[in-house]
Design a protein around this motif. Structure first.
Motif, mmCIF file in Angstrom:
data_model
loop_
_atom_site.group_PDB
_atom_site.id
_atom_site.type_symbol
_atom_site.label_atom_id
_atom_site.label_comp_id
_atom_site.label_asym_id
_atom_site.label_seq_id
_atom_site.Cartn_x
_atom_site.Cartn_y
_atom_site.Cartn_z
ATOM 1 N N PHE A 139 0.875 -1.336 -0.132
ATOM 2 C CA PHE A 139 0.087 0.131 0.271
ATOM 3 C C PHE A 139 1.025 1.388 -0.081
ATOM 4 O O PHE A 139 0.258 2.257 0.205
ATOM 5 C CB PHE A 139 -0.916 -0.014 1.338
ATOM 6 N N THR A 140 2.184 1.215 -0.140
ATOM 7 C CA THR A 140 3.280 2.133 -0.109
ATOM 8 C C THR A 140 3.142 3.365 0.844
ATOM 9 O O THR A 140 2.903 4.503 0.448
ATOM 10 C CB THR A 140 2.930 2.868 -1.745
ATOM 11 N N PHE A 141 3.240 2.761 2.149
ATOM 12 C CA PHE A 141 3.220 3.753 3.074
ATOM 13 C C PHE A 141 4.282 3.570 4.049
ATOM 14 O O PHE A 141 4.396 3.720 5.326
ATOM 15 C CB PHE A 141 2.236 3.592 3.990
ATOM 16 N N GLU A 142 5.636 2.796 3.431
ATOM 17 C CA GLU A 142 6.772 2.453 4.202
ATOM 18 C C GLU A 142 7.470 3.485 4.749
ATOM 19 O O GLU A 142 7.962 3.428 5.889
ATOM 20 C CB GLU A 142 7.559 1.709 3.039
ATOM 21 N N LYS A 143 7.488 4.792 4.152
ATOM 22 C CA LYS A 143 8.231 5.732 4.427
ATOM 23 C C LYS A 143 7.363 6.896 5.409
ATOM 24 O O LYS A 143 7.814 7.970 5.809
ATOM 25 C CB LYS A 143 9.040 6.827 3.567
ATOM 26 N N THR A 144 6.142 6.355 5.942
ATOM 27 C CA THR A 144 5.274 7.124 6.660
ATOM 28 C C THR A 144 5.568 7.204 8.243
ATOM 29 O O THR A 144 5.974 6.066 8.471
ATOM 30 C CB THR A 144 3.759 7.010 6.281
#
Length: 367
Positions: free
Chosen positions: A74-79
């Protein structure tokens, strides 16, 4: 997420799940087969849950693996949310490790069966987790002077728990004459510590090396847990039954002990100058034989009848040294059982405890 990291997360999740299921299966099989030994004399039915908490810790690893895969998908690794999730899971994992060490006999004495200290450390873990969450909101994933501030408190706490686990496993396996496993367990713990450095130091950024170390560390640790479970089965199988043990107090410092399963039959043991250990053993025997069920135990802590667990352990150590036993050494659990809330009781049945009448009168005068 790169292919290496994705492979690590998938492998980490699968291995942790298999290991947790195996430990849970072994735990429930043990509690079923050795139910009487584990619950003996324990009115609150508090069995040894060390293995159970180790398996729960691995289930947390499973959840962390799923969390990492979800963050990638879901592409929230850097959050910040991803970092908070990691911190929460790490805190829960640390709590499970701590609760497991509470039941490990060879853990440092300030943790083993020490409810007060365990509660204090648990509170510290929660405080550190709160600080880590605060840092996550304030600093996010940013590095300052090569250090990731948000991950620093949690890594320091994990380092402390790694030290406790390393000491506990080394002592446990060395005592059981599993020297190779003892060294492997220490290596696994060291690798587990090294694998945390990439989360806080910018210099440890070789992705392939970091993920390889993590896989090796966690796979090795799961194997160590399985060996630990096996040694627990062996220990329970060799635990003497209460109805086979007999003890007779002949005179001050002199007893006669019989434990057939340990090869001890009518063995006379002279404590000599070790009068403190002898008197503590006599106190255990007196309360077990003459007092009501709820008063048969002795409180072992700084404010109790016996000030330290060290004095209880020395009773068994002195018996072993006097008997000069090599293979079938007595363990503290063979003679003395823990029944909760810092209370310990002699396992020998009251009818199998004999105290010389003159000795009994002298002892009563000192009460």
């Amino acid at each position: 997420m790169t292919g290496v990291t994705q492979f690590h997360n998938l492998l980490h999740t699968c291995i942790s799940f298999i290991g947790a299921v195996l430990l849970l299966a072994i735990y429930y099989n043990i509690t079923k087969r050795f139910k009487e030994v584990l619950e003996e004399g324990n009115s609150i039915k508090r069995v040894d849950k060390g293995l159970l908490y180790f398996s729960f810790g691995m289930l947390v690893w499973v959840v962390s693996g799923i969390w990492a895969l979800s963050a990638s998908y879901f592409t929230f690794e850097k959050t910040t949310i991803h970092q908070i999730g990691i911190n929460i899971l790490s805190t829960v994992n640390n709590l499970f490790w701590l609760m497991a060490l509470y039941y490990v006999y060879d853990a440092p004495k300030f943790i083993y069966r020490n409810e007060k200290n365990v509660k204090v450390i648990a509170i510290i873990i929660v405080i550190v987790a709160s600080i880590t969450l605060s840092f996550s909101f304030l600093y996010g994933n940013d590095f300052y002077y090569g250090i990731k501030i948000a991950a620093l408190p949690d890594v320091l706490l994990t380092t402390f728990l790694c030290f406790l686990m390393g000491v506990s496993f080394y002592r446990t396996f060395m005592y059981r004459d599993l020297k190779l496993v003892a060294f492997i367990s220490v290596i696994a713990i060291v690798l587990l510590f090294v694998s945390q450095l990439s989360d806080v130091l910018i210099g440890f950024d070789n992705e392939f090396t970091n993920q390889l170390i993590r896989v090796i560390a966690k796979t090795s640790l799961i194997s160590v847990f399985l060996v630990l479970a096996t040694s627990w089965v062996i220990q329970l199988a060799h635990t003497p039954k209460p109805n086979e043990m007999k003890i007779q107090f002949l005179d001050w410092s002199l007893i006669k002990l019989t434990i057939p399963s340990k090869g001890i039959v009518n063995a006379k043991i002279d404590f000599g100058s070790k009068t403190t250990q002898y008197k503590n053993l006599l106190t255990f025997a007196y309360r077990r034989k003459f007092l009501e069920a709820e008063k048969q135990s002795i409180i072992v802590n700084s404010g109790g009848d016996i000030k330290s667990q060290t004095y209880v352990t020395r009773i068994i150590d002195n018996i072993n040294s006097i008997l000069n036993t090599e293979e079938e050494k007595l363990e503290r659990k063979d003679l003395i059982t823990f029944i909760g809330e810092s209370k310990y009781r002699l396992r020998i049945l009251p009818e199998h405890i004999i105290i010389d009448e003159a000795l009994l009168e002298e002892y009563k005068q000192q009460l």
